[in-house]
Scaffold this motif. Structure first.
Motif, PDB file in Angstrom:
ATOM      1  N   ALA A  10      54.061  37.423  41.232  1.00 12.25           N
ATOM      2  CA  ALA A  10      53.689  36.146  40.453  1.00 12.25           C
ATOM      3  C   ALA A  10      55.139  35.811  39.881  1.00 12.25           C
ATOM      4  O   ALA A  10      55.921  36.559  39.177  1.00 12.25           O
ATOM      5  N   VAL A  11      55.245  34.238  39.573  1.00  8.73           N
ATOM      6  CA  VAL A  11      56.332  33.696  39.020  1.00  8.73           C
ATOM      7  C   VAL A  11      55.760  32.818  38.164  1.00  8.73           C
ATOM      8  O   VAL A  11      55.133  31.929  38.438  1.00  8.73           O
ATOM      9  N   PRO A  39      53.120  42.946  41.284  1.00  2.22           N
ATOM     10  CA  PRO A  39      51.429  42.768  41.400  1.00  2.22           C
ATOM     11  C   PRO A  39      50.914  43.883  40.309  1.00  2.22           C
ATOM     12  O   PRO A  39      51.399  44.989  40.199  1.00  2.22           O
ATOM     13  N   TYR A  40      50.132  43.190  39.639  1.00  2.00           N
ATOM     14  CA  TYR A  40      49.567  43.860  38.278  1.00  2.00           C
ATOM     15  C   TYR A  40      50.462  44.118  37.094  1.00  2.00           C
ATOM     16  O   TYR A  40      50.265  44.865  36.177  1.00  2.00           O
ATOM     17  N   GLN A  80      49.446  38.546  32.269  1.00  2.00           N
ATOM     18  CA  GLN A  80      49.541  39.745  33.314  1.00  2.00           C
ATOM     19  C   GLN A  80      49.210  39.197  34.769  1.00  2.00           C
ATOM     20  O   GLN A  80      48.265  38.323  34.841  1.00  2.00           O
ATOM     21  N   ASN A  81      49.791  39.713  35.582  1.00  2.00           N
ATOM     22  CA  ASN A  81      49.591  39.318  36.956  1.00  2.00           C
ATOM     23  C   ASN A  81      48.192  40.019  37.429  1.00  2.00           C
ATOM     24  O   ASN A  81      47.984  41.290  37.365  1.00  2.00           O
ATOM     25  N   GLU A 125      54.082  30.660  41.077  1.00  2.00           N
ATOM     26  CA  GLU A 125      53.404  31.490  42.102  1.00  2.00           C
ATOM     27  C   GLU A 125      52.389  32.648  41.879  1.00  2.00           C
ATOM     28  O   GLU A 125      52.345  33.316  40.540  1.00  2.00           O
ATOM     29  N   GLY A 126      51.414  32.730  42.227  1.00  2.00           N
ATOM     30  CA  GLY A 126      50.576  33.619  42.215  1.00  2.00           C
ATOM     31  C   GLY A 126      49.509  33.429  40.999  1.00  2.00           C
ATOM     32  O   GLY A 126      49.264  32.101  40.913  1.00  2.00           O
ATOM     33  N   SER A 127      48.957  34.437  40.507  1.00  2.00           N
ATOM     34  CA  SER A 127      47.958  34.036  39.231  1.00  2.00           C
ATOM     35  C   SER A 127      48.004  34.958  37.992  1.00  2.00           C
ATOM     36  O   SER A 127      48.240  36.205  38.161  1.00  2.00           O
TER      37      SER A 127
END
Length: 221
Positions: free
Chosen positions: A171-172, A106-107, A164-165, A126-128
């Motif tokens: 995130a992937v 995260p981040y 950057q997450n 996955e994630g953003s």
């Protein structure tokens, strides 16, 4: 008139030749494959690697397991890259492509860096991610975007870029690169962590900061 035409044709021929050289990063293969091996007794040396006899090639020369395994992001940046280059798959030698898995806490941050020998195309799995690259001098324009799952973004060869997450979950992303060994230059590490160090006088003038700030940054690397 004939002389003028001949000169024009000569200039065109030179332009084509130099243009071809400028865009020839990884050499084009002249055989099916050239599996890289760490054997200096091999007869063929192509693109910085010794080549195995093609008759000795097996499926394992073109195989890499475990890209489904998350990278360890328990570090200062909250980021880990798992590379799949010619150093991991010998069969990539001369084929001009490679792959990487990018894991973000995260981040977490993949800090500003460049790939001197390859363009990168990234897909968020996955994630953003907040991603961007900076154009060359004199504009130095930031081109950036927030990506969500399934989004794709391209980072042109040689330009400084980052990811950057921006979420509170991991995130992937998967990146493809247009070189069997694209290389990476992490800007902060290269500038402040070079061995031997770059002169403090050079860095204070370049970054317009005082000696103490430069010394502090060098100490971090």
């Amino acid at each position: 008139m004939k002389k003028a035409v001949a000169e024009i044709l000569a200039y065109i021929a030179l332009w084509v030749m130099f243009s071809s050289l400028a865009y020839a990063y990884d050499p084009s293969p002249l055989q099916d494959f050239c599996v890289a091996v760490n054997d200096s007794n091999s007869v063929v040396f192509v693109n910085g690697k010794f080549c195995q006899d093609p008759k000795m090639a097996t499926a394992n020369d073109f195989f890499f397991p475990g890209l489904n395994v998350p990278g360890n992001t328990s570090n200062k940046l909250g980021f880990m890259v798992t590379q799949v280059t010619v150093n991991q798959i010998g069969g990539l030698n001369t084929l001009g492509i490679s792959l990487a898995r990018l894991d973000f806490a995260p981040y977490g941050l993949n800090p500003p860096h460049t790939h001197p020998r390859g363009t990168e195309i990234l897909t968020v799995m996955e994630g953003s991610l907040f991603v961007g690259f900076v154009t060359s001098n004199p504009d130095n324009r930031l081109i950036s975007k927030v990506l969500c799952q399934g989004d794709v973004f391209v980072f042109p060869i040689g330009l400084i870029h980052f990811q950057q997450n921006v979420g509170n979950t991991p995130a992937v992303a998967i990146s493809g690169l247009s070189s069997q060994n694209p290389g990476v230059i992490t800007i902060a590490n290269a500038v402040f962590g070079s061995k031997p160090p770059i002169s403090v006088d050079v860095l204070t003038k370049a970054f317009q900061v005082d000696n103490n700030t430069v010394s502090y940054l060098q100490a971090q690397f």
